[in-house]
Design a protein around this motif. Structure first.
Motif, PDB file in Angstrom:
ATOM      1  N   THR A 192       0.853  -1.176   0.000  1.00 13.45           N
ATOM      2  CA  THR A 192       0.000   0.000   0.000  1.00 13.45           C
ATOM      3  C   THR A 192       0.893   1.231   0.000  1.00 13.45           C
ATOM      4  N   GLY A 193       0.610   2.160  -0.909  1.00  8.71           N
ATOM      5  CA  GLY A 193       1.398   3.392  -0.978  1.00  8.71           C
ATOM      6  C   GLY A 193       1.162   4.263   0.228  1.00  8.71           C
ATOM      7  N   ASP A 194       2.183   4.981   0.619  1.00  8.17           N
ATOM      8  CA  ASP A 194       2.094   5.912   1.735  1.00  8.17           C
ATOM      9  C   ASP A 194       1.271   7.114   1.288  1.00  8.17           C
ATOM     10  N   SER A 195       0.397   7.592   2.163  1.00  8.42           N
ATOM     11  CA  SER A 195      -0.459   8.720   1.791  1.00  8.42           C
ATOM     12  C   SER A 195       0.309  10.039   1.685  1.00  8.42           C
ATOM     13  N   PHE A 196       1.464  10.134   2.352  1.00 13.86           N
ATOM     14  CA  PHE A 196       2.252  11.365   2.317  1.00 13.86           C
ATOM     15  C   PHE A 196       3.427  11.297   1.344  1.00 13.86           C
ATOM     16  N   ASP A 197       4.016  10.134   1.219  1.00 10.34           N
ATOM     17  CA  ASP A 197       5.209   9.973   0.377  1.00 10.34           C
ATOM     18  C   ASP A 197       4.993   8.789  -0.554  1.00 10.34           C
ATOM     19  N   LYS A 198       4.714   9.069  -1.797  1.00 10.60           N
ATOM     20  CA  LYS A 198       4.380   8.026  -2.783  1.00 10.60           C
ATOM     21  C   LYS A 198       5.543   7.076  -3.069  1.00 10.60           C
ATOM     22  N   ARG A 199       6.762   7.443  -2.655  1.00  7.91           N
ATOM     23  CA  ARG A 199       7.918   6.559  -2.873  1.00  7.91           C
ATOM     24  C   ARG A 199       7.945   5.406  -1.872  1.00  7.91           C
ATOM     25  N   ILE A 200       7.190   5.535  -0.786  1.00 10.33           N
ATOM     26  CA  ILE A 200       7.205   4.539   0.291  1.00 10.33           C
ATOM     27  C   ILE A 200       6.014   3.606   0.154  1.00 10.33           C
ATOM     28  N   ALA A 201       6.293   2.323   0.296  1.00 14.74           N
ATOM     29  CA  ALA A 201       5.228   1.314   0.296  1.00 14.74           C
ATOM     30  C   ALA A 201       5.166   0.670   1.677  1.00 14.74           C
ATOM     31  N   HIS A 202       3.949   0.376   2.122  1.00 18.86           N
ATOM     32  CA  HIS A 202       3.739  -0.328   3.383  1.00 18.86           C
ATOM     33  C   HIS A 202       3.370  -1.761   3.024  1.00 18.86           C
ATOM     34  N   ILE A 203       4.105  -2.703   3.606  1.00 17.66           N
ATOM     35  CA  ILE A 203       3.937  -4.117   3.299  1.00 17.66           C
ATOM     36  C   ILE A 203       3.189  -4.788   4.438  1.00 17.66           C
ATOM     37  N   LYS A 204       2.181  -5.578   4.071  1.00 18.28           N
ATOM     38  CA  LYS A 204       1.403  -6.345   5.043  1.00 18.28           C
ATOM     39  C   LYS A 204       1.248  -7.763   4.524  1.00 18.28           C
ATOM     40  N   LEU A 205       1.029  -8.694   5.447  1.00 19.52           N
ATOM     41  CA  LEU A 205       0.731 -10.063   5.044  1.00 19.52           C
ATOM     42  C   LEU A 205      -0.726 -10.157   4.602  1.00 19.52           C
ATOM     43  N   THR A 206      -0.958 -10.932   3.558  1.00 19.17           N
ATOM     44  CA  THR A 206      -2.326 -11.258   3.152  1.00 19.17           C
ATOM     45  C   THR A 206      -2.807 -12.403   4.040  1.00 19.17           C
ATOM     46  N   GLU A 207      -4.046 -12.794   3.889  1.00 14.44           N
ATOM     47  CA  GLU A 207      -4.549 -13.958   4.630  1.00 14.44           C
ATOM     48  C   GLU A 207      -3.737 -15.201   4.265  1.00 14.44           C
ATOM     49  N   THR A 208      -3.368 -15.306   2.989  1.00 13.80           N
ATOM     50  CA  THR A 208      -2.528 -16.432   2.555  1.00 13.80           C
ATOM     51  C   THR A 208      -1.191 -16.406   3.280  1.00 13.80           C
ATOM     52  N   GLY A 209      -0.583 -15.228   3.400  1.00 22.16           N
ATOM     53  CA  GLY A 209       0.682 -15.074   4.116  1.00 22.16           C
ATOM     54  C   GLY A 209       0.547 -15.405   5.590  1.00 22.16           C
ATOM     55  N   LYS A 210      -0.541 -14.934   6.215  1.00 19.93           N
ATOM     56  CA  LYS A 210      -0.786 -15.233   7.633  1.00 19.93           C
ATOM     57  C   LYS A 210      -0.999 -16.724   7.848  1.00 19.93           C
ATOM     58  N   ASN A 211      -1.725 -17.350   6.945  1.00 17.56           N
ATOM     59  CA  ASN A 211      -1.959 -18.794   7.055  1.00 17.56           C
ATOM     60  C   ASN A 211      -0.665 -19.589   6.880  1.00 17.56           C
ATOM     61  N   LEU A 212       0.170 -19.148   5.949  1.00 17.55           N
ATOM     62  CA  LEU A 212       1.453 -19.819   5.739  1.00 17.55           C
ATOM     63  C   LEU A 212       2.319 -19.697   6.990  1.00 17.55           C
ATOM     64  N   TYR A 213       2.362 -18.504   7.566  1.00 14.00           N
ATOM     65  CA  TYR A 213       3.142 -18.321   8.791  1.00 14.00           C
ATOM     66  C   TYR A 213       2.597 -19.212   9.909  1.00 14.00           C
ATOM     67  N   ALA A 214       1.279 -19.273  10.058  1.00 16.50           N
ATOM     68  CA  ALA A 214       0.658 -20.111  11.096  1.00 16.50           C
ATOM     69  C   ALA A 214       0.984 -21.592  10.878  1.00 16.50           C
ATOM     70  N   LEU A 215       1.177 -21.991   9.651  1.00 15.48           N
ATOM     71  CA  LEU A 215       1.533 -23.369   9.327  1.00 15.48           C
ATOM     72  C   LEU A 215       3.002 -23.656   9.657  1.00 15.48           C
ATOM     73  N   ILE A 216       3.877 -22.709   9.362  1.00 13.11           N
ATOM     74  CA  ILE A 216       5.317 -22.901   9.548  1.00 13.11           C
ATOM     75  C   ILE A 216       5.760 -22.672  10.990  1.00 13.11           C
ATOM     76  N   GLU A 217       5.131 -21.737  11.686  1.00 13.51           N
ATOM     77  CA  GLU A 217       5.576 -21.366  13.035  1.00 13.51           C
ATOM     78  C   GLU A 217       5.740 -22.562  13.982  1.00 13.51           C
ATOM     79  N   PRO A 218       4.775 -23.472  14.086  1.00 16.88           N
ATOM     80  CA  PRO A 218       4.964 -24.607  15.011  1.00 16.88           C
ATOM     81  C   PRO A 218       6.141 -25.507  14.608  1.00 16.88           C
TER      82      PRO A 218
END
Length: 180
Positions: free
Chosen positions: A111-137
């Motif tokens: 997601t682009g930063d609302s103040f500085d278009k050069r900056i992106a904010h990275i978040k996990l998708t549900e797929t990413g969260k599920n993958l982490y939940a699978l690998i963590e144990p």
């Protein structure tokens, strides 16, 4: 084993030999000897351990770089590529390549930063969260096995020592290099 003798000369020779042995570990080297050079052993050991752990998440088709990013994103709401670079101790290009791979697997959103278009904010998708939940144990189980190698007392001592070295290393980043 403690050496005991009534002979003062034997005791002096013993203490001198102990001092000589310890000096190889605690005093500056006059000649580089990799067998006693801690930075060398830290790098080699970290690489070996990293690749051993990679077998766990490689089964889920992710790389070492992707795993580092995934683990940090799982504990933060959102991070920029620069923040990920600092947290994972990876160079900008390596972070960028990993994010491209993760994006192609639908593990992250940008997601682009609302103040500085050069900056992106990275978040996990549900797929990413599920993958982490699978690998963590699996990673926790691997860590418990690793813990047993060092023993009940060795693991926390080594961890505390490594954290001290990591802190020192972070401080050194802000110091000019001697070759600058």
């Amino acid at each position: 084993m403690l050496y005991y003798t009534n002979n003062i000369f034997e005791t002096a020779l013993y203490l001198k030999s102990i001092t000589l042995i310890l000096s190889n570990y605690y005093y500056p080297m006059t000649q580089l000897n990799l067998e006693n050079f801690l930075p060398y052993h830290l790098v080699v050991t970290a690489d070996l351990i990293s690749h051993a752990l990679a077998k766990v998440y490689a089964q889920h088709n992710i790389t070492i770089s992707e795993w580092r990013i995934l683990a940090h994103l799982a504990t933060h709401e959102s991070l920029t590529p620069g923040e990920l670079g600092r947290l994972t101790n990876m160079e900008k290009a390596r972070v960028s390549r990993a994010l491209i791979l993760m994006d192609s697997k639908a593990l992250i959103t940008r997601t682009g930063d609302s103040f500085d278009k050069r900056i992106a904010h990275i978040k996990l998708t549900e797929t990413g969260k599920n993958l982490y939940a699978l690998i963590e144990p699996e990673v926790i189980t691997w860590n418990q096995q690793f813990h047993h190698v060092l023993g009940k007392e060795g693991y926390p001592r080594l961890l505390a020592g490594l954290k001290q070295l990591e802190q020192w290393g972070q401080e050194q980043r802000h110091q000019p290099a001697f070759y600058d």
